[in-house]
Scaffold this active site. Structure first.
Site, short mmCIF file in Angstrom:
data_model
loop_
_atom_site.label_atom_id
_atom_site.label_comp_id
_atom_site.label_asym_id
_atom_site.label_seq_id
_atom_site.Cartn_x
_atom_site.Cartn_y
_atom_site.Cartn_z
N ARG A 188 0.82 -1.21 0.00
CA ARG A 188 0.00 0.00 0.00
C ARG A 188 0.86 1.27 0.00
O ARG A 188 0.52 2.27 0.62
CB ARG A 188 -0.96 0.02 1.20
CG ARG A 188 -1.92 -1.16 1.25
CD ARG A 188 -2.84 -1.21 0.02
NE ARG A 188 -3.61 -2.44 0.08
CZ ARG A 188 -3.23 -3.60 -0.50
NH1 ARG A 188 -2.11 -3.65 -1.19
NH2 ARG A 188 -3.99 -4.66 -0.40
N GLU A 195 -5.47 4.26 6.23
CA GLU A 195 -5.15 4.08 4.81
C GLU A 195 -5.58 5.29 3.97
O GLU A 195 -4.84 5.72 3.09
CB GLU A 195 -5.81 2.80 4.28
CG GLU A 195 -5.40 2.44 2.86
CD GLU A 195 -5.85 1.05 2.47
OE1 GLU A 195 -6.17 0.85 1.30
OE2 GLU A 195 -5.85 0.15 3.34
N SER A 238 -11.30 -0.20 3.33
CA SER A 238 -10.49 -0.49 4.52
C SER A 238 -9.91 0.82 5.06
O SER A 238 -9.16 1.50 4.36
CB SER A 238 -9.35 -1.44 4.16
OG SER A 238 -9.87 -2.67 3.69
#
EC number: 1.3.1.98
Length: 351
Positions: free
Chosen positions: A160, A343, A239
């Site tokens: 990520r 995130e 998420s």
């Protein structure tokens, strides 16, 4: 280019949260994107880039500057090579590659957002990451003031993360190129156990491309991870926290806290994450810390379908959302000694 002033930003995000921008510009060509970026840089105006808005948490006070919506279009296949303009809707692009019989991104179906955001976040799900198929990224370099082509090896992809995320003020992604696979209508080998189980096969097997895509869409829908304006579980950024990656010492301390809290027989999820590192599950941590599906009494709550998604139930403010996020972070840290990291990108606010 379309230009608006004192323009609402909430409708441009999947959270449907955030105050207005001083100025909102929509660019439909690479040249318009570059012109808008240069204008902001030359005048010293703060600049916010918006694609699909699926990874943004914008403060209630909005954004004092120019918000630039990248709405460029372009989908080009050349054999197994694919080039996407940054503004292409990602999930539509995935569907078109499946229809074309090409494998490599079929398990990334249903992920909201634009193609240009995928290399920034190194978007991944169900055993696939875009870093495995991206060959190069064309971007405008705001420091060099020129368009550059960055090959995969120089993108610094990791979990990520990427070169683009590490220096968010430098690059504006314009185009992304991928190398896909012609496997006679079959998917790439399935890497994710849940996907394989749902398809009745083993990890490593291939299945018809359309079956892989449809199965992923069903799995995502069951977790509230496919956008539906009628379903408040999808008024989220997917998420909200990344899965923690721990050193050997950190994981040992974490495991000891798990045994102390949950009993000797409980083992936390663990996955290899490179030499001396282990990845664990943020969703598991949240749930075991007491934040179960549907947690909360206010207008911002945990999704009723997935503990990793924080949601706007329809009347939330960004501060409502952040209060819930902070409660979860504090609760998980107190329970297990692990600090969760958000995130989504925060604009004008922080946890």
């Amino acid at each position: 280019m379309q230009e608006l002033h004192d323009a609402p930003l909430a409708p441009l995000t999947t959270f449907r949260l955030g105050g207005p921008a001083t100025r909102l510009v929509t660019a439909t060509t690479d040249a318009e994107v570059i012109a808008a970026v240069r204008e902001a840089d030359d005048s010293g105006t703060p600049l916010l880039l918006i694609g699909g808005g699926s990874n943004l948490v914008i403060g209630d006070n909005g954004f004092a500057g120019t918000a630039l919506v990248i709405a460029t279009k372009g989908f080009a296949l050349d054999g197994t090579g694919l080039e996407l303009a940054a503004g292409e809707v990602w999930t539509d692009a995935v569907a078109r590659t499946v229809d074309a019989g090409l494998a490599g991104i079929e398990c990334l179906a249903g992920i909201p957002g634009s193609a240009g955001a995928t290399p920034i976040q190194n978007v991944g799900a169900y055993g696939q990451e875009v870093s495995s198929t991206i060959t190069e990224v064309t971007a405008y370099d705001r420091i060099a003031r020129e368009t550059v082509v960055i090959p995969n090896a120089d993108c610094a992809f990791s979990y990520r993360h990427s070169r683009f995320k590490a220096t968010p003020e430098r690059y504006v992604v314009l185009r992304v190129r991928f190398e896909l696979e012609d496997a006679d209508g079959l998917s790439a080998p399935l890497k994710y156990a849940e996907t394989a189980r749902a398809l009745g096969v083993e990890p490593g097997d291939r299945v018809p491309l359309a079956d892989a895509r449809e199965t992923v869409l069903k799995l995502r829908s069951g977790k509230g991870m496919v956008l539906d304006p009628e379903d408040h579980d999808t008024w989220s950024a997917g998420s909200f926290f990344t899965n923690p990656i721990l050193t050997e010492e950190e994981f040992a301390a974490f495991h000891a806290r798990v045994r102390e809290r949950l009993g000797e027989g409980v083992a936390p999820p663990s996955y290899p994450a490179g030499e001396g590192r282990t990845k664990t599950s943020a969703a598991w941590l949240i749930d075991k810390a007491g934040f179960t599906k549907g947690y909360g009494t206010g207008p911002a709550r945990i999704s009723t379908k997935h503990t990793l998604a924080l949601t706007n139930r329809g009347a939330a403010t960004t501060e409502d959302l952040l209060a819930l996020a902070r409660e979860v972070v504090t609760g998980v840290r107190d329970a297990f000694g692990v600090t969760l990291v958000n995130e989504p990108v925060t604009v004008g606010v922080s946890l």
